[in-house]
Design an enzyme around this catalytic site. Structure first.
Site, mmCIF file in Angstrom:
data_model
loop_
_atom_site.group_PDB
_atom_site.id
_atom_site.type_symbol
_atom_site.label_atom_id
_atom_site.label_comp_id
_atom_site.label_asym_id
_atom_site.label_seq_id
_atom_site.Cartn_x
_atom_site.Cartn_y
_atom_site.Cartn_z
ATOM 1 N N LEU A 68 0.815 -1.190 0.106
ATOM 2 C CA LEU A 68 -0.060 0.113 -0.210
ATOM 3 C C LEU A 68 0.712 1.161 -0.010
ATOM 4 C CD1 LEU A 68 -2.712 -0.947 2.616
ATOM 5 C CD2 LEU A 68 -2.992 -0.762 0.217
ATOM 6 N N ASP A 69 0.344 2.216 -0.666
ATOM 7 C CA ASP A 69 1.147 3.419 -0.719
ATOM 8 C C ASP A 69 1.370 4.012 0.684
ATOM 9 O OD1 ASP A 69 1.483 3.551 -3.422
ATOM 10 O OD2 ASP A 69 -0.302 4.959 -3.603
ATOM 11 N N MET A 70 2.626 4.671 1.065
ATOM 12 C CA MET A 70 2.825 5.336 2.117
ATOM 13 C C MET A 70 1.672 5.992 3.059
ATOM 14 S SD MET A 70 5.960 7.713 3.314
ATOM 15 C CE MET A 70 5.621 8.893 4.826
ATOM 16 N N THR A 72 -1.628 5.612 2.272
ATOM 17 C CA THR A 72 -2.673 4.676 2.297
ATOM 18 C C THR A 72 -2.856 3.948 3.749
ATOM 19 O OG1 THR A 72 -2.778 4.736 -0.130
ATOM 20 C CG2 THR A 72 -4.012 3.159 0.858
#
Length: 120
Positions: A68-70, A72
């Site tokens: 997951l993106d930072m 998110t």
């Protein structure tokens, strides 16, 4: 792409906080964790503190099945063995695992529906 715009500094260049997370499910094969916003999934260019490094310290040999993106937050699944990891990866590849993203907006959109066309 953002050149000339007033944007916040890159948080990776300012140091990353040591955030806590919760284990929401665990059995002999896998672990599901709730990653908070602001934590890296895997080590980044600047910091090594990430969900992957913390899990590998707690569960030697564990492998995250996705990222997951930072910024998110959300559930992440990790396999406790290479075989389980491969099985999870295959499910993601075959799209037999579904994901749902919910966006938190700042303000009220002008239109009730829309599309984001910027690169993610």
């Amino acid at each position: 792409m953002l050149q000339g715009l007033n944007v916040e500094p890159n948080p990776e260049e300012q140091g990353l906080p040591r955030l806590e997370f919760t284990v929401v499910y665990e059995d002999e094969h896998l672990v599901v964790v709730n990653k908070p916003s602001g934590m890296l999934s895997v080590p980044g260019r600047v910091g090594s503190y990430s969900m992957a490094t913390i899990l590998s310290q707690r569960y030697p040999g564990i492998l995250l099945a996705h990222r997951l993106d930072m910024w998110t937050s959300g559930l992440m699944v990790a396999g406790k063995s290479r075989d389980v990891y491969r099985h999870l990866q295959q499910q993601f590849s075959d799209h037999t695992i579904s994901k749902c993203y919910i966006a938190l907006l700042d303000g009220v959109p002008k239109e009730p529906r829309g599309r984001i066309t910027l690169p993610i």
